[in-house]
Structure formats: C-alpha cells, structure tokens
Design a protein around this motif. Structure first.
Motif, mmCIF file in Angstrom:
data_model
loop_
_atom_site.group_PDB
_atom_site.id
_atom_site.type_symbol
_atom_site.label_atom_id
_atom_site.label_comp_id
_atom_site.label_asym_id
_atom_site.label_seq_id
_atom_site.Cartn_x
_atom_site.Cartn_y
_atom_site.Cartn_z
ATOM 1 N N UNK A 166 0.726 -1.215 0.018
ATOM 2 C CA UNK A 166 -0.247 0.151 0.135
ATOM 3 C C UNK A 166 0.973 1.071 -0.122
ATOM 4 N N UNK A 171 -2.533 3.461 -2.671
ATOM 5 C CA UNK A 171 -2.838 2.643 -3.667
ATOM 6 C C UNK A 171 -2.409 1.259 -3.402
ATOM 7 N N UNK A 172 -3.151 0.296 -3.550
ATOM 8 C CA UNK A 172 -2.661 -1.248 -3.227
ATOM 9 C C UNK A 172 -2.133 -1.845 -4.595
ATOM 10 N N UNK A 173 -0.963 -2.345 -4.429
ATOM 11 C CA UNK A 173 -0.152 -2.981 -5.534
ATOM 12 C C UNK A 173 0.566 -4.158 -5.100
ATOM 13 N N UNK A 183 6.119 4.347 -7.980
ATOM 14 C CA UNK A 183 4.989 3.889 -7.285
ATOM 15 C C UNK A 183 4.918 4.622 -6.108
ATOM 16 N N UNK A 261 -6.984 8.433 -10.596
ATOM 17 C CA UNK A 261 -7.060 7.205 -9.720
ATOM 18 C C UNK A 261 -5.844 6.316 -9.709
ATOM 19 N N UNK A 262 -4.888 6.823 -10.406
ATOM 20 C CA UNK A 262 -3.582 5.910 -10.128
ATOM 21 C C UNK A 262 -2.487 6.552 -9.561
ATOM 22 N N UNK B 162 -2.873 -8.053 -9.438
ATOM 23 C CA UNK B 162 -2.278 -6.955 -9.294
ATOM 24 C C UNK B 162 -0.950 -6.670 -10.537
ATOM 25 N N UNK B 240 -2.617 -4.105 6.029
ATOM 26 C CA UNK B 240 -1.633 -3.084 5.862
ATOM 27 C C UNK B 240 -2.223 -2.354 7.350
#
Lengths: 379, 422
Positions: A166, A171-173, A183, A261-262, B162, B240
């Motif tokens: 996060x 943002x979750x990646x 990022x 949103x990115x 992802x 998280x």
C-alpha cells in the motif's frame, strides 16, 4: 558398510560444496561488476554537485543516495528538475540526463538534474529477463559504457517485499512494486528505501521551489502510454503548447492526462503535493518489452526486433515499428526535443519563470549522428 | 541456431536427462539450460544461470518456512486436535463439511495470494478430516490443490491481477465483485464435484473410532497459538494495519513455528527444520532449475518467440490461445504467466472492461500452479497426503481445472454484458 556410505556422502557433499564456492566466486565477481559506477563527466556548465541526502539527510550513506547536478544561471528565472534513471532499464531516460549534464550552460534560472534517480536499481538486473549488464556508446574518441539495470530497487538493499504494497498515497499494489520508485511518491520519511528516495526527491522539489519537473522514461512498444507526454492537470496548457511545437518540428507525441485514480506516480503526486508542473515523458524501448526477441546490446542501441515488427503488423502495438526499429539515438533525440520545447514554452505560461540554456544539444543531430557526439570522451 | 530450434533442443535435452537417464527434474532442467545457452552461442552463461535461479528465491523461502510450520503443527499435536474438532462438528453433515473445508483451505490464499501457502497451512489441517470421512487420498489432495488455487484468485489479495494491472496502469480497485462472481460458483461446484460422492455420513460410534487424540485438555488454548500468530501476522500484512510489522511470509511462518516450541507436545526444533528442508528439497531444486531454464530461454530469444506465437493467433483463436498458453506458461510460474502473457492479452482485449478481463485471466493463469514440472499446488497437496506420484493428484484436478478454465473464458466472452452490471 556404514563407514563406506558416510565416506561416499562426504565426498559427494564436498564436491557439491566446492562447486557452490566456485560458482559463487565466479558469478559473484560478475554481479559485483554492476556496483561499479558509471562515469558521468561534469560538463563546464555545472555549478555544483550535491547528494540527494542534502534534501533528506536520512538517505546519507544509503544505496538510495544519488548525485544531483546543479546549474545556476547568472539571472533569476524559473527552476527546472530533470529526472533520469527512475527505471534503470529505460536507458534513453538516464542517457538524456547525462548528455544534458555534460553539455548545457544555464544563463537564466536554475536547473537540477538527477541522472540516476533510483541509484540502487542500477546495481542489478531483473531475473528471467536475460538483459546485458552494460551497453556501449561510441563517442568520437572512444567507447563509453553504461549500466543497464533493473526497474526495481535491488532486493539486497530492500527486502523482503510485502505481500501487498500500500503506497504512501494509499494505492494497493503487488509487493514487488514497493521497490518501484515511480509508485512510491510522494514518499515517506520513515518508509522503506524506495519511499525514502521518493521523499528526498519531493523534498528537493519543495525546497528548491521547482517550477517544472520532467521525469524521463521509456515504455514497451505494446504499452498504450507510449511516445507520450503525460501531464498533471496543473500543466495542461504548457503540455498543449509543447505538443503543438513538437508537431510543427515533426515529432509525433501523444498527450496523456495523468489519471487521478492511479496514485504514487511522479506526474500525479508531484503535482498534487507541490506547486510544480509535473511532466513524464515516454519513448518506445523494445528491449524491455514482453515480446522482445533475444536480449542484447544491439537491441538496446539499435532497437530492432523482428518480434515487434510482427506484432506491429498484426496491430498489437501502440507505436509504429518496422525493420528499422526504434534506436536509442531516436529515443534520446525525442526526449531532448521535448525538454527543449518545454523550456521554450515555460515563459509563455509562467511569466518570469523562463530558463535560458545555451549549448543545448540538438535533437536532430542526435537522431542523425548518434548520442556519442554529445558525450565527453572516455577517461 | 534459431530460437525455435534452441527451445526444441532444450526440451529434448531435458526429456533425455529426466526420462531416459532418470536424473532428478531440477538437475535435468539445469543441464538443459546449460545446453541451451551453449547452443545459443552464450557459452555456459554462468551469470544468467545464477540470476535465473534466484528468480524464485522468495518462493523458495516461503516453501521451506511453510514446511517447517506444517511439521511443527504435526509434532505439537495441533493437527490432530483440529482434525478431532472438525470431525466432531461435521461427521453427519456432508454438504456443510465440504463447503466449510473449502473456505478454510482458501482463506490463507485469499490473504496472501499464494496457493502454496494455502495448501501447506489449512490444506494440511483439513486433509486428515477429509480422508477419515472417506475421501481417497489423491482426491483429498486434488481438493486441497483446487482450494489453494481458488484462494489465490479470490479477493481481497489477488497478486495475479495486481501484476497484470501494474502492466496496464490499472489500479487494484473494484475487483472484489468480479472475482467473487468467478470464485463462489467454482468453490461450490468443485468441492461438490470432488468430494460429494466419496464423503460418508457416519454415526457417533463410527466417528469415535476414527477420532484422533485431542490435546486441548492437556495444553488448552495455547495449542492454537502458532496458528493464531501466523493468521494475525498474515492479516496484518494483507490489510496493512498500521503499527503491524511487515515481516514477509517466511518470517511469519518461522515465528509461528518458534511459538510452537512453547505450546504443545515438546519437540526438537532443529530436527524438525532438517526434516522439513529435506522434504522440500526436490521441489526447491525444480524451482531453481526452472528459473535457470526460463532465463536461458529468454536469453536465447525463445520466450519472445513463444509469446509472439500465441499473440499472433487470428482473432477467432485468441481465446483458445489464452486458454492454452496461460496455464501452460504456468509451468514456469503462475505469476510469470500473468506478467508475460496476461499483460499482452489484456491489451489485445483492450476494448473490454480491464477489471473483468484481468479477473478472468487471473482465474486462467492460476491454473498454472497445476502445470508440471513446477505444479506447486499439485506437488504440495500430494506431499500433504503422503502421495509420492503427484500426477495421480493432477488427474483428479483435470475436470475441476476445466471448470475453472471454462468459467474464465465465459467471463471473458460475457465481459461486455457484465460491464453493465458491475
């Protein structure tokens, strides 16, 4: 009997152990080659060279600390930041930055150039990509070598990856993206190494009151955002002017608005968290695409790949790609042309923030004669 | 030698070493990689062999630590105790047993995105229950393997999506519903398909006969502390939660194992770790070998040729290409399949909703964990039930895998319609 068995096992074990030592020794020597720094020759226009840790002291002495080249003009003007090497497997980005470092003179305003933004990423290669460790550039008086690194921070410097990353913007990646500098913006003072590098760069933008920041990248030819100017909404007018100027000069670019949103990318977070006009440039690099054929130095420099020619024919690419390929000199030339166009238009949208640079490399000459003509000879 | 011939040559050398000379799979893969490098004019390519072998370093650490954890649960008596509890609860409820067990298996996969973790944790916990209730051991292993894969693609953490999203700048948002639409029907159908015919409803007396010893009276709640530790830390990782340490899965398993030292039957920790490492060694060597093989395949241009071959299929065969290539490429790794093939396929289907497309592709890519020689889900499920030939397990996974494949393709085809409702 048991004595014989033990002896056999001992012999087998010893041979295996010895083999591991030998493999580790010889391969280790090759891996350590990646820690040998690229030579960047300071051009006559440089005012000073500082470390990124000046802007965020916690970076000092870490593999994330990197050089910042500063060019101060005699006259007050705007402030520009150019970032290369966010992704060390995108050579046009950092080579453009190096060419500028070795050539430009700033008469008005201030220019900051970071050629190897993710310094740690230059110290390793991505497993399963089979890339060369270095590539040569022919200058008029000899060959200079540059590292071809990884998109991500070296896991030796930042490990293990979390299950889910996060980023500082929520943002979750996937976990590995925690090592992707682009990022991790705006960064985190107490975060992981990559987040701290991002934090240092954001601090630089704030402390130096940067007016325009340009992040230089490359993308695989199958990626939709390609040959593009990605702009934050605060720099839409400037990007549009640049787009028109580049078109008039014969350079085809796409204009891409930074998606809201990115999160975690330079063009989004720099623009949201500071006052800077945030821009990201993309050129088309076949050597880091998924469809690439045999990875080689030639693929990096000449950019020719029969797989991509085929992919282009069947409509799988977002950029024209023929037998001539997309050479590094063209990719660097496009970056140089775009930066020059941004400089010439900055004054139009921000009165008093003009930046005058002399000895600016010519994009056309780079495209025609190669990048080497603007590089100092090897020392 | 052209890249096509090099790929064929590498496969030939591998088959010769593994099938004719009967060398271990990992060793055969490593030598075929060396042969490929030489044939491709790269010499022995030592750097590339070592670099490739490190491609699965994190996976290797997860496997070793999970195997240690599983063995700790066994020797402390936790495994027997949980089996006893589940048996007492479900001995006369076939349908709810199958569904509960499926959800239990999926859970670690859902929070870590890894089928291996699911198979080696809750998979190992529920396997004895299924077998005692009448499910043959190979079918039990197939049940666990499929549960692990479904857990891997279920929300909230789907690493495959992802990875694909990262390649097309798609944020990991709005995926819960499409993933649940895929996973829920599959979980019900697959658990009933594999288990319903064989699971027997038994009476109380029969249940007492097969009931293993429970250690709750002797050790109390402490017996569950290793499991509790692992699940809390894993949840912390995946959600998280602020202030929760990000330790990584291997460290979490090791911590859980160390907690086990104080929570049940006493055991020798070093002996347990040695046994677990020994048990894991064959699959670890396969992963190292596959890493070398794929690196040399990329180095010699074979990977690009393969990817292009599938992408060049005419549009009418594109879905066929997806259905064949993504699980097949999973022989390297499901994550590799998502990255190398998933991203170009999403782009090839760019006129459709990327959220739905990537969800469906993740279901298809997940099947790669059943593809030999790595077949992580299949191999570990076989190991959990003590079945030496994991191909027997894969045989029972075939029909459920086809269900999953069909679901993925149907969702891809229906993406424009689903787009209106999601």
């Amino acid at each position: 009997m048991s004595f014989i068995t033990i002896k056999k096992e001992t012999i087998k074990g010893s041979i295996l152990f010895l083999s591991i030592i030998l493999i580790s020794f010889f391969s280790g020597k090759q891996f350590l080659q990646m820690h040998k720094k690229d030579i960047i020759i300071q051009g006559p226009g440089i005012s000073s060279k500082v470390k990124l840790s000046v802007y965020f002291p916690l970076l000092k002495g870490t593999p994330g600390d990197t050089d910042v080249y500063v060019f101060k003009g005699k006259e007050e003007g705007g402030n520009l930041l150019i970032l290369g090497g966010t992704h060390p497997n995108e050579p046009a980005g950092f080579l453009t930055a190096i060419i500028l470092i070795e050539n430009i003179h700033v008469d008005k305003g201030k220019v900051f150039i970071i050629p190897q933004a993710n310094h740690s990423g230059f110290t390793h290669n991505d497993p399963h990509e089979g890339n060369p460790q270095r590539f040569p550039i022919q200058t008029p008086e000899g060959i200079r070598w540059f590292r071809y690194g990884s998109r991500l921070t070296n896991p030796v410097h930042q490990w293990p990856d979390p299950v889910l990353y996060v980023n500082p913007s929520g943002q979750k990646l996937s976990g590995a993206e925690s090592r992707n500098l682009n990022r991790c913006y705006p960064g985190k003072a107490k975060g992981n190494l990559t987040e701290r590098i991002a934090f240092g760069i954001t601090n630089l933008i704030k402390k130096e009151q940067i007016d325009l920041a340009i992040d230089l990248h490359e993308a695989a030819p199958e990626y939709p955002v390609i040959n593009a100017i990605v702009f934050h909404e605060n720099s839409a007018e400037l990007a549009a002017l640049v787009y028109m100027e580049l078109q008039m000069e014969g350079f085809e670019f796409r204009l891409e608005a930074s998606p809201k949103n990115l999160r975690g990318l330079s063009h989004r977070e720099w623009g949201d968290t500071t006052k800077v006009k945030a821009i990201l440039l993309e050129s088309a690099n076949a050597s880091h695409g998924r469809l690439k054929g045999k990875p080689s130095v030639a693929l990096i420099i000449d950019g020719k790949d029969k797989n991509y020619v085929k992919a282009s024919r069947i409509g799988r690419l977002f950029v024209p790609f023929d037998e001539k390929g997309i050479p590094l000199k063209v990719r660097v030339g496009r970056h140089v042309a775009a930066i020059k166009a941004f400089l010439s238009n900055l004054q139009e949208v921000e009165l008093g923030k003009g930046i005058d640079i002399t000895n600016f490399p010519s994009a056309r000459e780079i495209i025609e004669h190669g990048t080497g003509i603007y590089l100092e000879p090897p020392k | 030698m052209s890249e096509v011939l090099i790929v064929i040559f590498m496969v030939f050398v591998f088959a010769l070493l593994a099938m004719v000379l009967k060398l271990p799979i990992g060793v055969s893969l490593a030598f075929s990689a060396v042969a490929g490098a030489i044939a491709g004019g790269e010499g022995i390519a030592l750097r590339h062999l070592v670099e490739g072998s490190f491609g699965y370093f994190d996976t290797i650490l997860i496997i070793v630590s999970a195997m240690i954890f599983m063995r700790v649960l066994l020797v402390t008596g936790t495994l027997d105790t949980i089996t006893a509890i589940l048996l007492k609860t479900f001995y006369k409820r076939k349908f709810s047993l199958l569904l509960t067990v499926m959800v239990l298996i999926m859970f670690p996969g859902m929070i870590t995105g890894s089928s291996t973790t699911a198979v080696l944790t809750t998979g190992a916990l529920v396997a004895p229950v299924l077998m005692k209730m009448g499910l043959p051991k190979v079918k039990t292993a197939a049940f666990i393997a499929m549960g692990g894969i479904l857990g891997m693609i279920a929300p909230p953490v789907n690493i495959l999506v992802m990875i694909m999203g990262g390649g097309v700048d798609m944020p990991y948002v709005g995926l819960t519903l499409p993933l649940l639409i895929i996973v829920i029907p599959l979980a019900i159908i697959i658990s009933l398909w594999i288990g319903y015919r064989d699971i027997k409803i038994i009476d109380y007396t029969q249940m007492q006969l097969i009931l293993p010893k429970s250690y709750t009276k002797k050790y109390g709640f402490a017996l569950f502390l290793p499991l509790f530790t692992v699940f809390i830390l894993m949840l912390g990782e995946s959600l998280s939660i602020p202030l929760m340490p990000k330790l990584g899965i291997p460290a979490i398993f090791l911590l859980g194992s160390l907690v086990g030292l104080f929570c049940g039957r006493p055991f020798n920790f070093f002996k347990v770790t040695q046994e677990a490492a020994k048990e894991a060694m064959p699959i670890l060597s396969i992963l190292v070998g596959v890493g070398m093989f794929i690196q040399i395949m990329t180095l010699t241009g074979g990977r690009g040729w393969l990817v292009m071959s599938f992408l060049s299929l005419p549009p009418v065969f594109l879905y066929l290409g997806i259905a064949m290539s993504m699980p097949l490429f999973g022989a390297v790794s499901a994550f590799g399949s998502a990255s190398i093939l998933g991203v170009p396929f999403i782009l090839a289907l760019i006129n459709k909703n990327a959220i739905i497309t990537s969800s469906a592709l993740s279901a298809i890519a997940g099947l790669g964990d059943l593809m030999p020689p790595t077949a992580l889900a299949g191999i570990f499920a076989a190991q959990v039930v003590k079945e030496k030939n994991y191909f027997k397990v894969l045989r029972y996974c075939l029909i459920p895998a086809l269900f999953e494949l069909s679901m993925g393709i149907i969702i891809l085809l229906l993406a424009p319609i689903l787009d209106k409702f999601i």
